[in-house]
Design a protein around this motif. Structure first.
Motif, PDB file in Angstrom:
ATOM      1  N   ASP A  14       1.017  -1.228   0.519  1.00  0.00           N
ATOM      2  CA  ASP A  14       0.224  -0.360   0.172  1.00  0.00           C
ATOM      3  C   ASP A  14       0.494   1.084   0.166  1.00  0.00           C
ATOM      4  OD1 ASP A  14      -1.570   2.439   2.035  1.00  0.00           O
ATOM      5  OD2 ASP A  14      -2.713   0.689   0.880  1.00  0.00           O
ATOM      6  N   PRO A  15       0.809   2.355  -0.530  1.00  0.00           N
ATOM      7  CA  PRO A  15       0.952   3.742  -0.786  1.00  0.00           C
ATOM      8  C   PRO A  15       2.035   4.013   0.550  1.00  0.00           C
ATOM      9  CG  PRO A  15      -0.684   3.155  -3.023  1.00  0.00           C
ATOM     10  CD  PRO A  15      -0.563   2.122  -1.884  1.00  0.00           C
ATOM     11  N   SER A  16       0.591   4.073   1.315  1.00  0.00           N
ATOM     12  CA  SER A  16       1.159   5.076   2.271  1.00  0.00           C
ATOM     13  C   SER A  16       1.612   3.688   3.189  1.00  0.00           C
ATOM     14  CB  SER A  16      -0.213   4.539   3.726  1.00  0.00           C
ATOM     15  OG  SER A  16      -0.894   3.697   3.961  1.00  0.00           O
ATOM     16  N   GLY A  32       0.094  -3.669   3.794  1.00  0.00           N
ATOM     17  CA  GLY A  32      -1.206  -4.095   4.745  1.00  0.00           C
ATOM     18  C   GLY A  32      -1.291  -1.962   4.539  1.00  0.00           C
ATOM     19  N   PRO A  33      -2.223  -0.820   4.067  1.00  0.00           N
ATOM     20  CA  PRO A  33      -1.569   0.609   4.788  1.00  0.00           C
ATOM     21  C   PRO A  33      -1.300   0.696   6.451  1.00  0.00           C
ATOM     22  CG  PRO A  33      -4.332  -0.072   4.401  1.00  0.00           C
ATOM     23  CD  PRO A  33      -3.903  -1.114   4.332  1.00  0.00           C
ATOM     24  N   TYR A 159       5.796   3.560  16.039  1.00  0.00           N
ATOM     25  CA  TYR A 159       5.789   3.092  15.389  1.00  0.00           C
ATOM     26  C   TYR A 159       4.288   3.097  13.346  1.00  0.00           C
ATOM     27  CZ  TYR A 159       9.690  -0.211  15.906  1.00  0.00           C
ATOM     28  OH  TYR A 159      11.094  -0.697  16.742  1.00  0.00           O
ATOM     29  N   HIS A 160       3.613   3.505  13.736  1.00  0.00           N
ATOM     30  CA  HIS A 160       2.849   4.226  13.316  1.00  0.00           C
ATOM     31  C   HIS A 160       3.294   5.592  12.783  1.00  0.00           C
ATOM     32  CE1 HIS A 160      -0.991   2.443  14.305  1.00  0.00           C
ATOM     33  NE2 HIS A 160      -0.487   1.180  13.817  1.00  0.00           N
ATOM     34  N   ASP A 161       4.068   6.530  13.418  1.00  0.00           N
ATOM     35  CA  ASP A 161       4.523   7.972  13.674  1.00  0.00           C
ATOM     36  C   ASP A 161       5.481   7.654  13.230  1.00  0.00           C
ATOM     37  OD1 ASP A 161       4.725  10.703  13.942  1.00  0.00           O
ATOM     38  OD2 ASP A 161       6.048   9.807  15.629  1.00  0.00           O
ATOM     39  N   LEU A 167       8.568   8.277   5.064  1.00  0.00           N
ATOM     40  CA  LEU A 167       8.207   8.487   4.263  1.00  0.00           C
ATOM     41  C   LEU A 167       8.386   9.755   4.526  1.00  0.00           C
ATOM     42  CD1 LEU A 167       4.789   6.807   4.135  1.00  0.00           C
ATOM     43  CD2 LEU A 167       6.081   6.735   2.884  1.00  0.00           C
ATOM     44  N   ALA A 168       8.565  10.640   5.326  1.00  0.00           N
ATOM     45  CA  ALA A 168       8.542  12.053   4.565  1.00  0.00           C
ATOM     46  C   ALA A 168      10.006  12.819   4.873  1.00  0.00           C
ATOM     47  CB  ALA A 168       7.701  12.940   5.833  1.00  0.00           C
TER      48      ALA A 168
END
Length: 201
Positions: A14-16, A32-33, A159-161, A167-168
């Protein structure tokens, strides 16, 4: 990232999600996302299906592999510590598998359960929800406290952060030859080991 098709089956990311460039994906891999896959992780979908559901993280040097017809799955917000090995097993949502633990064929780690670091979860074992297991072979130690479940949730949110940060801002660079005088510190507020949270509660 090294990404390989086998028998015409191509990994899906997933791209996210963030997958580190040194992680290896082969065949029927589904990420997945908002997932995080760390450096040198190996996800081999060359026999059985490999699945990371939304928000799961698979840290450095982990291995996911399995037999045909027996998927290896980490459900939503599953948290897999450094160096763990998962083989044809299911890690239910919001569960944690500690560093260097091994979870074997047809085992199931229950919802919000924790497998302690260096444990061996034998084939076919069922780890009850919100339970701590530890040892080789793993045995039930006790029920988890609300504070421990919250600590795990906060770690997964970190880990979500990290996924968003990578990515950024993650870029490959050449190392400096000296430390700058105004060197910044990575931003990871609220990331604490469990022993530290026990001291403050």
């Amino acid at each position: 990232m090294p990404c390989y098709a086998i028998d015409g089956v191509i990994p899906v990311v997933d791209p996210s999600a963030f997958v580190h460039p040194t992680a290896v994906l082969i065949g029927d891999v589904r990420i997945g996302p908002e997932c995080y896959v760390g450096p040198n992780a190996s996800l081999r979908g060359d026999f059985g299906q490999i699945v990371l559901e939304r928000g799961a993280n698979l840290q450095d040097n982990c291995v996911m592999h399995g037999f045909p017809g027996s998927p290896t799955v980490v459900e939503q917000n599953g948290h897999i510590g450094h160096g763990a090995v998962l083989h044809s097993c299911i890690v239910r949502h919001d569960a944690l598998v500690g560093m260097n633990a091994v979870v074997m064929d047809e085992a199931e780690v229950g919802v919000e359960a924790i497998v302690a670091a260096n444990s061996f979860v034998r084939a076919g074992m069922r780890v009850a929800p919100r339970t701590l297991v530890a040892g080789t072979p793993a045995k039930e130690i006790r029920a988890l406290s609300d504070d421990e479940v919250m600590w795990k949730k906060e770690g997964t949110e970190a880990y979500h952060d990290l996924t968003r940060r990578c990515l950024a801002t993650l870029v490959e660079v050449q190392p400096l030859t000296a430390v700058e005088t105004d060197r910044p510190t990575p931003k990871a507020p609220g990331v604490l080991p469990l022993v530290a949270t026990r001291k403050t509660s």
